[in-house]
Motif scaffolding. Structure first.
Motif, PDB file in Angstrom:
ATOM      1  N   ASN A   1      -2.962 -10.919   0.288  1.00 45.82           N
ATOM      2  CA  ASN A   1      -3.967 -10.352   0.636  1.00 45.82           C
ATOM      3  C   ASN A   1      -3.845  -8.935   1.125  1.00 45.82           C
ATOM      4  O   ASN A   1      -2.937  -8.525   2.046  1.00 45.82           O
ATOM      5  CB  ASN A   1      -4.724 -11.091   2.137  1.00 45.82           C
ATOM      6  N   SER A   2      -4.595  -7.977   0.235  1.00 46.57           N
ATOM      7  CA  SER A   2      -3.904  -6.390   0.726  1.00 46.57           C
ATOM      8  C   SER A   2      -4.935  -5.783   1.438  1.00 46.57           C
ATOM      9  O   SER A   2      -4.842  -4.449   1.351  1.00 46.57           O
ATOM     10  CB  SER A   2      -3.708  -5.755  -0.855  1.00 46.57           C
ATOM     11  N   SER A   3      -5.855  -6.348   2.130  1.00 44.60           N
ATOM     12  CA  SER A   3      -6.920  -5.591   2.758  1.00 44.60           C
ATOM     13  C   SER A   3      -6.306  -4.991   4.030  1.00 44.60           C
ATOM     14  O   SER A   3      -6.962  -4.002   4.447  1.00 44.60           O
ATOM     15  CB  SER A   3      -8.075  -6.408   2.973  1.00 44.60           C
ATOM     16  N   LEU A   4      -5.394  -5.331   4.890  1.00 39.96           N
ATOM     17  CA  LEU A   4      -4.813  -4.842   5.850  1.00 39.96           C
ATOM     18  C   LEU A   4      -3.307  -4.523   5.741  1.00 39.96           C
ATOM     19  O   LEU A   4      -2.541  -5.015   6.657  1.00 39.96           O
ATOM     20  CB  LEU A   4      -5.150  -5.821   7.105  1.00 39.96           C
ATOM     21  N   PRO A   5      -2.978  -3.557   5.071  1.00 36.89           N
ATOM     22  CA  PRO A   5      -1.367  -3.387   5.010  1.00 36.89           C
ATOM     23  C   PRO A   5      -0.814  -2.715   6.253  1.00 36.89           C
ATOM     24  O   PRO A   5      -1.621  -1.931   6.787  1.00 36.89           O
ATOM     25  CB  PRO A   5      -1.284  -2.434   3.821  1.00 36.89           C
ATOM     26  N   ILE A   6       0.374  -3.028   6.856  1.00 37.93           N
ATOM     27  CA  ILE A   6       0.705  -2.232   7.651  1.00 37.93           C
ATOM     28  C   ILE A   6       1.729  -0.898   7.175  1.00 37.93           C
ATOM     29  O   ILE A   6       1.628   0.001   7.762  1.00 37.93           O
ATOM     30  CB  ILE A   6       2.289  -2.871   8.189  1.00 37.93           C
ATOM     31  N   MET A   7       1.935  -0.965   5.683  1.00 41.03           N
ATOM     32  CA  MET A   7       2.423   0.133   5.224  1.00 41.03           C
ATOM     33  C   MET A   7       2.029   0.209   3.758  1.00 41.03           C
ATOM     34  O   MET A   7       2.073  -0.786   3.121  1.00 41.03           O
ATOM     35  CB  MET A   7       4.105   0.164   5.176  1.00 41.03           C
ATOM     36  N   PHE A   8       1.600   1.197   3.212  1.00 37.23           N
ATOM     37  CA  PHE A   8       0.950   1.382   1.778  1.00 37.23           C
ATOM     38  C   PHE A   8       1.587   2.719   1.157  1.00 37.23           C
ATOM     39  O   PHE A   8       1.764   3.505   1.845  1.00 37.23           O
ATOM     40  CB  PHE A   8      -0.502   1.319   1.904  1.00 37.23           C
ATOM     41  N   SER A   9       2.258   2.279   0.012  1.00 32.05           N
ATOM     42  CA  SER A   9       2.791   3.714  -0.687  1.00 32.05           C
ATOM     43  C   SER A   9       2.530   3.327  -2.198  1.00 32.05           C
ATOM     44  O   SER A   9       2.556   2.497  -2.752  1.00 32.05           O
ATOM     45  CB  SER A   9       4.280   3.867  -0.371  1.00 32.05           C
ATOM     46  N   ASN A  10       2.190   4.587  -2.789  1.00 32.87           N
ATOM     47  CA  ASN A  10       2.019   4.494  -4.367  1.00 32.87           C
ATOM     48  C   ASN A  10       2.647   5.569  -4.919  1.00 32.87           C
ATOM     49  O   ASN A  10       2.000   5.923  -5.973  1.00 32.87           O
ATOM     50  CB  ASN A  10       0.475   4.007  -4.744  1.00 32.87           C
ATOM     51  N   ASN A  11       3.556   6.012  -4.517  1.00 33.52           N
ATOM     52  CA  ASN A  11       4.242   7.557  -4.949  1.00 33.52           C
ATOM     53  C   ASN A  11       5.429   7.361  -6.184  1.00 33.52           C
ATOM     54  O   ASN A  11       5.985   7.993  -6.567  1.00 33.52           O
ATOM     55  CB  ASN A  11       4.582   8.443  -3.888  1.00 33.52           C
ATOM     56  N   GLY A  12       5.511   5.954  -6.443  1.00 34.56           N
ATOM     57  CA  GLY A  12       6.616   5.448  -7.387  1.00 34.56           C
ATOM     58  C   GLY A  12       8.038   5.426  -7.053  1.00 34.56           C
ATOM     59  O   GLY A  12       9.030   5.034  -7.615  1.00 34.56           O
ATOM     60  N   ASN A  13       7.999   5.951  -5.691  1.00 30.97           N
ATOM     61  CA  ASN A  13       9.867   5.914  -5.206  1.00 30.97           C
ATOM     62  C   ASN A  13       9.330   5.917  -3.841  1.00 30.97           C
ATOM     63  O   ASN A  13       9.575   6.659  -3.009  1.00 30.97           O
ATOM     64  CB  ASN A  13      10.163   7.145  -5.721  1.00 30.97           C
ATOM     65  N   THR A  14       9.362   4.526  -3.166  1.00 27.07           N
ATOM     66  CA  THR A  14       9.176   4.431  -1.817  1.00 27.07           C
ATOM     67  C   THR A  14      10.355   3.943  -1.055  1.00 27.07           C
ATOM     68  O   THR A  14      11.249   2.897  -1.402  1.00 27.07           O
ATOM     69  CB  THR A  14       8.135   3.132  -1.630  1.00 27.07           C
ATOM     70  N   LEU A  15      10.684   4.703   0.051  1.00 29.42           N
ATOM     71  CA  LEU A  15      11.888   4.238   0.818  1.00 29.42           C
ATOM     72  C   LEU A  15      11.527   3.685   2.052  1.00 29.42           C
ATOM     73  O   LEU A  15      10.722   4.173   2.713  1.00 29.42           O
ATOM     74  CB  LEU A  15      12.783   5.392   1.221  1.00 29.42           C
TER      75      LEU A  15
END
Ligand code: NAG
Ligand code: NAG
Ligand code: NAG
Length: 168
Positions: free
Chosen positions: A81-95
């Motif tokens: 379930n992706s409706s309430l992420p604690i962290m979200f990133s889509n920049n291709g390079n997530t630390l």
């Protein structure tokens, strides 16, 4: 001279401690990165995570294209379930750095990817658990109780030791 060799070794210790405290960086999935697993091998991320030891201060890097990464809670992990992420990133390079011990749950936010196995649980040990205690042991640790990570007091004690050795 005794003085220089002893201060050298103290410096060496200090450097080692600082290096350890800065944490290791792991690349998720190794050279393949963060991708949809092959259909006949859907557990690649659970296997990857179980073959590594993660401690507070370590970080993991997600490399991906046309995808995303989310930190979710256990329920979100189980049901994709992706409706309430604690962290979200889509920049291709997530630390992502682990600031406390415990279990961390990651899923892909791209439609259908989590269901195909692009998800991962990482169990992070506190820095007190240096030896081979099983990862589940972390349930007994109160995450919020340590205002200062143990490594800070370690560094301070080494600095004191270092200064003392210069004075003597
Ligand atoms: C999955 O399939 C690929 C190609 O069909 C094959 O090369 C690989 O060995 C298979 N992996 C497993 C774990 O069965
Ligand atoms: C996902 O989680 C949200 C918030 O907890 C909830 O409202 C929603 O019904 C869930 N969706 C599914 C498909 O389980
Ligand atoms: C964790 O904290 C709670 C309350 O803050 C306490 O009741 C419990 O005994 C603690 N557990 C451990 C293992 O220290």
């Amino acid at each position: 001279m005794a003085f220089s060799s002893s201060s050298c070794s103290v410096l060496l210790i200090l450097t080692t401690v600082l290096y350890c405290a800065s944490g290791f960086e792991f690349q998720v999935g190794g050279s393949k990165g963060w991708v949809v697993p092959p259909a006949n091998d859907t557990n690649i991320y659970l296997e990857w995570a179980s073959h590594n030891r993660f401690q507070v201060g370590d970080s993991i890097r997600f490399k991906y294209q046309k995808d995303s990464v989310m930190e979710v809670d256990e329920e979100g992990y189980k049901t994709c379930n992706s409706s309430l992420p604690i962290m979200f990133s889509n920049n291709g390079n997530t630390l992502f750095t682990f600031h406390h011990a415990g279990s961390f749950y990651f899923i892909s936010g791209a439609s259908g990817h989590c269901q195909k196995g692009q998800k991962m649980i990482v169990r992070v040990l506190s820095n007190d658990d240096k030896d081979d205690s099983p990862p589940d042991h972390d349930k007994n640790n109160n995450d919020s109780s340590s205002a200062f990570p143990p490594q800070v007091s370690l560094i301070v004690s080494h600095i004191v030791f270092f200064v003392a050795s210069l004075v003597i």
